[in-house]
Scaffold this active site. Structure first.
Site, PDB file in Angstrom:
ATOM      1  N   HIS A 151       0.823  -1.222   0.000  1.00  0.00           N
ATOM      2  CA  HIS A 151       0.000   0.000   0.000  1.00  0.00           C
ATOM      3  C   HIS A 151       0.855   1.268   0.000  1.00  0.00           C
ATOM      4  O   HIS A 151       0.350   2.350  -0.288  1.00  0.00           O
ATOM      5  CB  HIS A 151      -0.920   0.050   1.231  1.00  0.00           C
ATOM      6  N   ASP A 191      -2.451 -10.589  -2.125  1.00  0.00           N
ATOM      7  CA  ASP A 191      -3.013 -10.029  -0.895  1.00  0.00           C
ATOM      8  C   ASP A 191      -4.478  -9.666  -1.184  1.00  0.00           C
ATOM      9  O   ASP A 191      -4.810  -9.277  -2.300  1.00  0.00           O
ATOM     10  CB  ASP A 191      -2.220  -8.775  -0.503  1.00  0.00           C
ATOM     11  N   HIS A 193      -6.114  -7.212  -0.433  1.00  0.00           N
ATOM     12  CA  HIS A 193      -6.281  -5.789  -0.745  1.00  0.00           C
ATOM     13  C   HIS A 193      -5.537  -5.425  -2.030  1.00  0.00           C
ATOM     14  O   HIS A 193      -4.531  -6.049  -2.359  1.00  0.00           O
ATOM     15  CB  HIS A 193      -5.735  -4.932   0.410  1.00  0.00           C
ATOM     16  N   ASP A 284      -4.072 -12.646   3.542  1.00  0.00           N
ATOM     17  CA  ASP A 284      -5.340 -12.212   4.134  1.00  0.00           C
ATOM     18  C   ASP A 284      -6.553 -12.564   3.278  1.00  0.00           C
ATOM     19  O   ASP A 284      -7.677 -12.225   3.633  1.00  0.00           O
ATOM     20  CB  ASP A 284      -5.321 -10.715   4.487  1.00  0.00           C
TER      21      ASP A 284
HETATM   22  N1  Q9C Z   1     -11.813   1.366   7.677  1.00  0.00           N
HETATM   23  C1  Q9C Z   1      -2.455  -5.014   4.331  1.00  0.00           C
HETATM   24  O1  Q9C Z   1      -3.097  -6.054   4.290  1.00  0.00           O
HETATM   25  N2  Q9C Z   1      -7.893  -1.199   7.067  1.00  0.00           N
HETATM   26  N3  Q9C Z   1      -3.012  -3.886   4.711  1.00  0.00           N
HETATM   27  C2  Q9C Z   1      -8.346   0.116   7.436  1.00  0.00           C
HETATM   28  C3  Q9C Z   1     -10.390   1.474   7.694  1.00  0.00           C
HETATM   29  C4  Q9C Z   1      -6.583  -1.204   6.572  1.00  0.00           C
HETATM   30  C5  Q9C Z   1      -4.387  -3.836   5.084  1.00  0.00           C
HETATM   31  C6  Q9C Z   1      -9.798   0.098   7.800  1.00  0.00           C
HETATM   32  C7  Q9C Z   1      -6.213  -2.510   5.974  1.00  0.00           C
HETATM   33  C8  Q9C Z   1      -4.801  -2.493   5.491  1.00  0.00           C
HETATM   34  C9  Q9C Z   1      -1.031  -4.996   3.984  1.00  0.00           C
HETATM   35 ZN    ZN Z   2      -3.981  -6.966   2.757  1.00  0.00          ZN
END
Ligand code: Q9C
Ligand code: ZN
Length: 646
Positions: A151, A191, A193, A284
């Protein structure tokens, strides 16, 4: 390659084991929340992976390397000087409150006195592993690092990521090590995301093919927005070298991921012919992950990885990204390292088919990218895309940390299985085959007039506002035709509550015609077999019955007499099957209360009740989307029916 000699049945056999590098360093566990609050991206993540590999005796068969700090000049290949400096100066000389302030201005980032060191080690370790794989000292490797990276953007930390570890390594190979002959890099990001940072860093770069498969849900899933859409294919010379597979829904599993592999990634990789593969290996999307809400098994990961090993002579550098269920990430990692070692044959999976939405997404991606990758040009066969799980219509609210409803999960599994069971069932209960040959119109008058809600009775699932999912019919084919008609019956609402909608009345039609009344109905042309299954579900009966509720003789009787009360439902709320005539020579059937129950509604022995809000809203949507009424008219129609005494 190391050659091990083993004894097998008394014969000496030579077995070539691949040289797999591992990097793990406890120092990266020191990056943690400043006050010790719980956080999914926790130090134990890499610890449990390392312990699992040791316990399984797998790390002992790998080349274990020490970590290394990234050099600023390498970080600056993809990050700004300011960003590198910011991360660098997070270290010990600063006070917690300063770091907390910086973190609070970023999206999903925490920082402590060790964050800087861990970030440098994570990026540096991936660089080191990539270098060794590229130069052939190792066949492949896994950098068990944190914080994750994908990210992180050029000038910004986000999503638990400080430096973009994989992007730094890719850029290092391409720009700093021409001697290694790496000209084309495939980055695969599995991943759950979207790898927004990596995408941007190579947006215009044709040397890097970036492929990311992720939950997207129309831009609502983290990191939210359009960046992860399949339309984002890169620009300039990099056009066509960015591929996103954006899932429309959660709960994707092995079958969905492998479909994306077989019908997008693998054919494209074959055309691209990378010199090395860097894998943004977040776990994940694994089954049990608290953030991902998907269900990839260790088997699924091992097959995905195995399929990548046919490229670049198996030169694969895995770098850990996300993954928040400690047990899942440990098992998934082990499965992957075993694949890198070419350890054992992969065992067959039991999972059936991808979701319908998966085929839709895959087809959209292929269409968007086929100009750049000819192997995506062919239309997928009808036979292939028909191998699917029916998708429940609207799902339980999906947030990042999705609390999955167990019932929904069970339902999916049931429907994944019911495809195989279907044929068996039809063969066993022969009434189904007979009644499947006869069409009827099912005339609906309540929430079922909204097609997605009605489809729950066919395909299973639930729509917004419903408290309970439907199992669906055995035959999940959609209605063949839909028409609207008005009949001389009375619409009214009664009962204290219903399992589907909770407290509030639901719709009934007066079982008798009265030419002073009007009821608007939406007619679905389905088979008599399906009508039986709908009737059972409306009455909370099991659809898997040995005998039909209404068979051909019952249908004939209903046509002749205008209504019948089938034995199996005679004491249920929708105990009367009323025949409203014919349309195109096909009988029109509806289901409502029996005459004796209607009398009780009339006398007040059973209460009339206005419908529950969610039920009424669904009803209104049906009338509006069916083109029957405006929203105001629909509301007035329902209000009138709810407030006029019988
Ligand atoms: N509503 C990785 O898996 N979530 N990052 C934020 C805000 C962040 C995940 C929730 C998730 C980040 C590397
Ligand atoms: Zn992730």
């Amino acid at each position: 390659m190391a050659i091990n000699y083993g004894d097998c049945d008394g014969k000496v056999v030579g077995k070539v084991e691949r040289t797999v590098g591992l990097i793990y360093d406890e120092t990266m566990c020191k990056h943690d929340t400043p006050d010790g609050e719980d956080h999914p991206e926790c130090p134990d993540r890499i610890r449990v992976i390392w312990e699992k590999l040791q316990l399984a005796g797998v790390s002992q068969r790998c080349v274990v390397l020490g970590s290394s700090k990234a050099e600023d000049k390498h970080l600056q290949l993809v990050h700004t000087k300011d960003h590198v400096n910011l991360v660098k100066t997070l270290s010990t000389k600063q006070k917690d409150y300063r770091r907390n302030k910086i973190a609070s201005q970023l999206n999903s980032i925490y920082l402590n006195g060790s964050s800087s060191e861990a970030a440098y080690l994570a990026a540096g370790s991936v660089v080191k592993l990539a270098e060794k794989v590229a130069q052939g000292e190792l066949d492949s490797g896994f950098a068990i690092v944190r914080p994750p990276g994908h990210h992180a953007e050029t000038d910004e930390a986000m999503g638990f990521c400080l430096f973009n570890n994989v992007a730094v390594a890719a850029s290092y190979l391409l720009n700093e090590r021409p001697d290694l002959g790496v000209n084309k890099i495939l980055i695969v990001d599995w991943d759950v995301h979207h790898g927004n940072g990596t995408q941007k860093m190579f947006w215009k770069d044709p040397r890097v093919l970036f492929f990311s498969v992720h939950r997207h849900e129309y831009g609502s899933f983290y990191p939210a927005g359009d960046d992860g859409d399949y339309d984002m294919v890169g620009e300039g010379l990099g056009e066509g070298f960015n591929i996103n597979v954006p899932w429309d829904q959660g709960r994707c599993g092995d079958a969905d991921y492998l479909a994306a592999w077989d019908h997008i990634l693998i054919p494209v990789a074959r055309e691209f012919n990378p010199d090395i593969i860097l894998l943004s290996a977040g776990f994940d999307a694994a089954i049990g992950d608290p953030l991902g809400g998907c269900r990839v098994t260790p088997y699924g990961y091992s097959v995905m990885l195995k399929k990548l090993m046919e490229f670049a002579h198996g030169k694969i550098v895995m770098a850990l990204e996300g993954g928040y269920n400690l047990d899942s990430i440990a098992k998934s990692s082990l499965a992957c390292v075993e694949v890198l070692l070419e350890d054992k044959e992969i065992q067959a999976s039991s999972e059936a088919y991808p979701f319908e939405s998966t085929w839709r997404v895959i087809q959209a991606v292929r269409k968007r990218l086929c100009a750049y990758w000819p192997s995506l040009a062919d239309e997928l066969s009808w036979k292939l895309i028909n191998q699917k799980v029916p998708t429940p219509i609207i799902l339980i609210s999906s947030s990042d940390s999705e609390t999955e409803d167990d019932a929904q999960g069970l339902l999916d599994q049931m429907s994944k299985l019911s495809i195989e069971n279907h044929q068996v069932d039809t063969a066993r209960t022969s009434w189904r085959a007979d009644l499947a040959k006869v069409d009827v119109w099912y005339a609906s008058f309540g929430s079922n007039m909204w097609k997605p809600r009605f489809l729950c009775y066919i395909q299973g699932g639930l729509v917004e506002g419903m408290k309970k999912a439907c199992v669906g019919s055995m035959d999940k084919s959609p209605p063949k035709e839909i028409v609207w008609k008005t009949f001389p019956h009375r619409l009214f609402f009664g009962r204290e509550s219903s399992p589907s909608w909770g407290v509030g009345g639901v719709g009934f039609a007066n079982p008798l015609a009265n030419h002073n009344d009007q009821i608007h109905m939406c007619l679905y042309r389905i088979t008599l077999e399906q009508f039986n299954d709908v009737l059972c579900q409306e009455n909370c009966l099991n659809v898997d019955t040995d005998l039909p509720v209404i068979d051909l003789a019952g249908l004939q009787l209903a046509e002749n007499k205008g209504a019948i009360i089938p034995e199996a439902v005679s004491n249920s709320w929708y105990g009367s099957v009323v025949c409203l005539g014919k349309e195109c020579d096909i009988p029109i059937l509806t289901m409502t209360c029996t005459l004796s129950v209607f009398e009780k509604f009339k006398s007040g022995e059973i209460h009339l009740r206005p419908p529950a809000k969610a039920y009424a809203n669904t009803f209104i949507r049906g009338l509006v989307e069916g083109g029957r009424f405006s929203a105001e008219e629909a509301e007035a129609y329902i209000d009138k029916a709810a407030s006029t005494p019988l």
